[in-house]
Design a protein around this motif. Structure first.
Motif, short mmCIF file in Angstrom:
data_model
loop_
_atom_site.label_atom_id
_atom_site.label_comp_id
_atom_site.label_asym_id
_atom_site.label_seq_id
_atom_site.Cartn_x
_atom_site.Cartn_y
_atom_site.Cartn_z
N UNK A 14 0.82 -1.20 0.00
CA UNK A 14 0.00 0.00 0.00
C UNK A 14 0.85 1.25 0.00
N UNK A 15 0.21 2.38 0.16
CA UNK A 15 0.91 3.65 0.17
C UNK A 15 1.25 4.06 1.59
N UNK A 60 9.58 -12.18 9.54
CA UNK A 60 9.85 -11.70 8.19
C UNK A 60 8.79 -10.64 7.89
N UNK A 61 9.23 -9.40 7.75
CA UNK A 61 8.33 -8.28 7.45
C UNK A 61 8.65 -7.74 6.07
N UNK A 62 7.66 -7.75 5.20
CA UNK A 62 7.83 -7.26 3.83
C UNK A 62 6.97 -6.00 3.67
N UNK A 63 7.60 -4.90 3.28
CA UNK A 63 6.90 -3.64 3.11
C UNK A 63 6.90 -3.27 1.63
N UNK A 64 5.80 -3.59 0.98
CA UNK A 64 5.62 -3.23 -0.43
C UNK A 64 4.93 -1.87 -0.45
N UNK A 65 5.70 -0.85 -0.09
CA UNK A 65 5.16 0.49 0.01
C UNK A 65 6.25 1.50 -0.26
N UNK A 106 12.16 -3.97 2.46
CA UNK A 106 11.39 -2.83 1.95
C UNK A 106 11.55 -2.76 0.44
N UNK A 107 10.46 -2.43 -0.24
CA UNK A 107 10.45 -2.45 -1.70
C UNK A 107 11.39 -1.41 -2.29
N UNK A 108 11.70 -0.36 -1.53
CA UNK A 108 12.57 0.69 -2.04
C UNK A 108 13.21 1.42 -0.87
N UNK A 122 0.99 -8.60 -10.01
CA UNK A 122 1.92 -8.35 -8.92
C UNK A 122 2.87 -7.22 -9.29
N UNK A 123 3.35 -6.52 -8.27
CA UNK A 123 4.36 -5.50 -8.51
C UNK A 123 5.70 -6.16 -8.82
N UNK A 124 6.63 -5.37 -9.33
CA UNK A 124 7.95 -5.90 -9.65
C UNK A 124 8.64 -6.45 -8.40
N UNK A 125 8.49 -5.76 -7.27
CA UNK A 125 9.12 -6.20 -6.03
C UNK A 125 8.50 -7.51 -5.56
N UNK A 126 7.17 -7.59 -5.55
CA UNK A 126 6.50 -8.80 -5.09
C UNK A 126 6.85 -9.98 -5.99
#
Length: 199
Positions: A14-15, A60-65, A106-108, A122-126
């Motif tokens: 999310x954002x 494991x924490x993944x932040x696609x934001x 983190x995605x970025x 899916x996003x590129x990161x996911x």
């Protein structure tokens, strides 16, 4: 019964918005009120506090934001220019042993944008995370081919995949890892049944 899991995996997409003058950030749910984001969103520090209260041994924490604020105008007071966002709990040195087996992907970078390829679910990161955990990260250039994926293998694979995608899109997105690169994440492939010796 006491809740004390051996391992928890959290994936958030999310954002987000960096909070001005702090290392904290907001994670925006789909029903966030644009007129009152502070009250209708979730603080990243609050997420860490909740996870710490569960006494998780491995996380494991993944932040696609993204906290880059590039989706539109600054939404109101308290939201300044994007800055460094703390991606680990703020603990005293004597308490840091509590998160020694925690890894955050983190995605970025804290103030970097994220990109989604057109036409894909899916996003590129996911995509890079899913492929990496399925074994590609272990089999890629920096993998040791031991049928399990480590944090270092996954972040290396994800960065390589994102670099290739960004080369086509003309942007820059560099996934980040907070935690030990040696941390075990996932064992993939068929489970081998040990052979028993007859006596």
């Amino acid at each position: 019964a006491r809740f004390n899991p051996a391992e928890v995996i959290v994936y958030i997409a999310g954002q987000g918005f960096a909070l001005d003058g702090t290392e904290d950030a907001l994670l925006l749910p789909v029903d966030a009120d644009p007129d009152d984001l502070l009250a209708s969103s979730y603080r990243l520090s609050g997420l860490f506090s909740s996870l710490l209260s569960l006494e998780i041994r491995r996380l494991q924490l993944y932040l696609e934001t993204s906290f880059s604020q590039q989706l539109g105008a600054v939404p109101g007071p308290g939201f300044g220019e994007p800055g460094a966002v703390r991606l680990v709990p703020d603990l005293a040195p004597k308490e840091r042993w509590r998160v020694r087996q925690w890894v955050t992907f983190a995605a970025t970078q804290g103030d970097g944008p994220t990109f989604d390829p057109e036409g894909g679910p899916l996003s590129a990161f996911t995509q890079s995370v899913v492929q990496g955990l399925q074994g590609s990260a272990d089999l890629a250039g920096n993998g040791n081919r031991d049928s399990q994926v480590s944090a270092g293998e996954l972040i290396g694979f994800s960065r390589a995949q994102l670099a290739a995608v960004m080369g086509q899109l003309g942007g820059t997105q560099t996934p980040q890892l907070n935690g030990s690169q040696r941390q075990f994440l996932h064992r993939y492939g068929a489970i081998r049944t040990p052979k028993l010796k007859s006596v």
